[in-house]
Design a protein around this motif. Structure first.
Motif, mmCIF file in Angstrom:
data_model
loop_
_atom_site.group_PDB
_atom_site.id
_atom_site.type_symbol
_atom_site.label_atom_id
_atom_site.label_comp_id
_atom_site.label_asym_id
_atom_site.label_seq_id
_atom_site.Cartn_x
_atom_site.Cartn_y
_atom_site.Cartn_z
ATOM 1 N N HIS A 116 0.949 14.746 0.654
ATOM 2 C CA HIS A 116 0.723 13.917 -0.531
ATOM 3 C C HIS A 116 -0.771 13.863 -0.791
ATOM 4 N N GLY A 117 -1.137 13.775 -2.055
ATOM 5 C CA GLY A 117 -2.542 13.786 -2.436
ATOM 6 C C GLY A 117 -3.339 12.587 -1.979
ATOM 7 N N ASN A 118 -2.665 11.495 -1.588
ATOM 8 C CA ASN A 118 -3.366 10.291 -1.132
ATOM 9 C C ASN A 118 -3.176 10.035 0.362
ATOM 10 N N LEU A 177 0.757 4.554 -0.016
ATOM 11 C CA LEU A 177 1.683 3.698 0.728
ATOM 12 C C LEU A 177 3.109 3.856 0.213
ATOM 13 N N ARG A 178 3.264 3.938 -1.082
ATOM 14 C CA ARG A 178 4.603 4.129 -1.648
ATOM 15 C C ARG A 178 5.238 5.396 -1.076
ATOM 16 N N PHE A 179 4.453 6.455 -0.996
ATOM 17 C CA PHE A 179 4.961 7.719 -0.459
ATOM 18 C C PHE A 179 5.319 7.585 1.021
ATOM 19 N N LEU A 180 4.412 6.996 1.813
ATOM 20 C CA LEU A 180 4.678 6.837 3.248
ATOM 21 C C LEU A 180 5.905 5.982 3.492
ATOM 22 N N ASN A 194 -10.257 3.029 7.121
ATOM 23 C CA ASN A 194 -9.221 4.038 7.324
ATOM 24 C C ASN A 194 -8.773 4.691 6.025
ATOM 25 N N VAL A 195 -9.571 4.522 4.992
ATOM 26 C CA VAL A 195 -9.326 5.196 3.716
ATOM 27 C C VAL A 195 -10.532 6.091 3.429
ATOM 28 N N LEU A 196 -10.306 7.391 3.402
ATOM 29 C CA LEU A 196 -11.378 8.337 3.137
ATOM 30 C C LEU A 196 -11.465 8.616 1.640
ATOM 31 N N VAL A 197 -12.679 8.906 1.170
ATOM 32 C CA VAL A 197 -12.900 9.191 -0.252
ATOM 33 C C VAL A 197 -13.405 10.619 -0.374
ATOM 34 N N SER A 198 -12.657 11.438 -1.080
ATOM 35 C CA SER A 198 -12.975 12.863 -1.186
ATOM 36 C C SER A 198 -14.122 13.112 -2.148
ATOM 37 N N ILE A 205 -5.339 8.052 2.645
ATOM 38 C CA ILE A 205 -5.080 7.222 3.826
ATOM 39 C C ILE A 205 -5.188 8.079 5.072
ATOM 40 N N ALA A 206 -5.932 7.590 6.065
ATOM 41 C CA ALA A 206 -6.172 8.337 7.298
ATOM 42 C C ALA A 206 -5.882 7.464 8.506
#
Length: 336
Positions: A116-118, A177-180, A194-198, A205-206
């Motif tokens: 997932h992209g997030n 979160l919805r995907f997980l 724990n959230v990385l920004v590309s 989410i990491a």
């Protein structure tokens, strides 16, 4: 729980019979069907972009390994692998709690089969490391996509301007979160760090070291001895977990609420002694300040107050699901 699951739980039946399999020894063998974990091995074609993760890391293809950071259960490195920039995480043994460190390693793989992209993508993981890269204190290594050098904590409390981006970042997290949650994975340590920004300014989410893979429609007793790794950060931890009650995906929603408050205010959620905060969150419904904060006095701020109060409600049933969060965030976007 964080122990390995059969590949039939990871992939549709029309896919897994045609795959090759590799073996990765599991330190939690008593929770699996056998003594080893079998997972699909991706076929490499010069790139790491395959949608399946592998139990094989081609160590000779790993180059330019540079340290990025370290945490309680491991160290992260930036490297080049098969022509792509990747992140290498070495999970170390914790001398004080060896079971927790092993569980943390396997928990990191709870979302390894998901794309997932997030969500940060896992490329490969193994318990077998060469002597020149591993050490006696390492449990194993995880190879992941390299998102970037920035996490959301650094951006919130640094010099970055977030006035026109905080809501988009919150939407990215909620979408992840919805995907997980739709795949029964509960993160249990959602926080800005724990959230990385590309480089494309997308949040991912990491760090799944506290995560759990739940059976569909089930909750888990957080006091079970097999869940000794369940922890998370106390400032973001849901009160039902602090009380040792049953956990569900709604625990992530509570953590999201604290994170959203940080995105809006760019302040620390609590001050004072850790034990006082833990007690007050449970016994006195302590939450980060909202009423007296000027940022919440606008029309949009009023909507934010309402959403926050639902996300960090002490009553799990009152919290929205990740799916229900997104329309509320869209409504906030329309107020800009």
């Amino acid at each position: 729980m964080p122990s390995p699951v059969p590949v039939t739980r990871l992939l549709p039946k029309d896919i897994y019979p045609s795959l090759d399999f590799g073996t990765c020894s599991s330190p939690l063998a008593k929770y699996s069907l056998g003594t080893t974990l079998q997972v699909p091995v991706q076929r490499l074609h010069g790139k790491v972009g395959s949608r399946l993760w592998s139990t094989v890391i081609h160590w000779k293809e790993l180059r330019s390994v540079q340290p990025v950071g370290s945490g309680g259960f491991g160290s992260v490195y930036r490297a080049e692998y098969l022509g792509d920039t990747v992140a290498l995480k070495k999970v170390k043994k914790c001398t004080k709690n060896k079971l927790a460190s092993r569980q943390s390693f396997w928990a990191e793989l709870n979302a390894a089969h998901l794309r997932h992209g997030n969500v940060v993508r896992v490329i490969a993981a193994t318990t077998c490391m060469p002597s020149d890269l591993g050490d006696e204190g390492s449990i194993g290594a995880i190879l992941m996509e390299f998102v970037g050098d920035r996490n959301l904590h650094q951006m919130i409390y640094g010099c970055d301007e977030l006035e026109d981006r905080w809501l988009r970042y919150a939407t990215d997290i909620a979408t992840g979160l919805r995907f997980l949650h739709s795949h029964s994975v509960v993160h249990l340590d959602i926080k800005p760090a724990n959230v990385l920004v590309s480089s494309e300014d997308v949040c991912k989410i990491a760090d799944f070291g506290c995560s759990l893979k739940l059976d569909l429609g089930c909750e888990v007793n957080s006091l079970s001895p097999s869940l000794s790794h369940v922890g998370g950060t106390y400032t973001h931890r849901a009160p039902e977990l602090l009380k040792g009650e049953r956990l569900s995906p709604k625990a992530d929603i509570f953590s999201f609420g604290i994170t959203l408050w940080q995105l809006i205010t760019r302040e620390q959620p609590y001050s004072g002694d850790r034990q006082y905060v833990l007690y007050a969150v449970v016994a006195h419904n302590l939450r980060p300040p909202v009423q007296e904060h000027p940022v919440f006095r606008s029309e949009q701020g009023g909507l934010c107050r309402t959403l926050l109060s639902r996300c960090w409600s002490g009553d799990v049933c009152c919290r929205p699901s990740a799916q229900e969060l997104l329309p509320h965030l869209e409504q906030l976007t329309s107020q800009i």
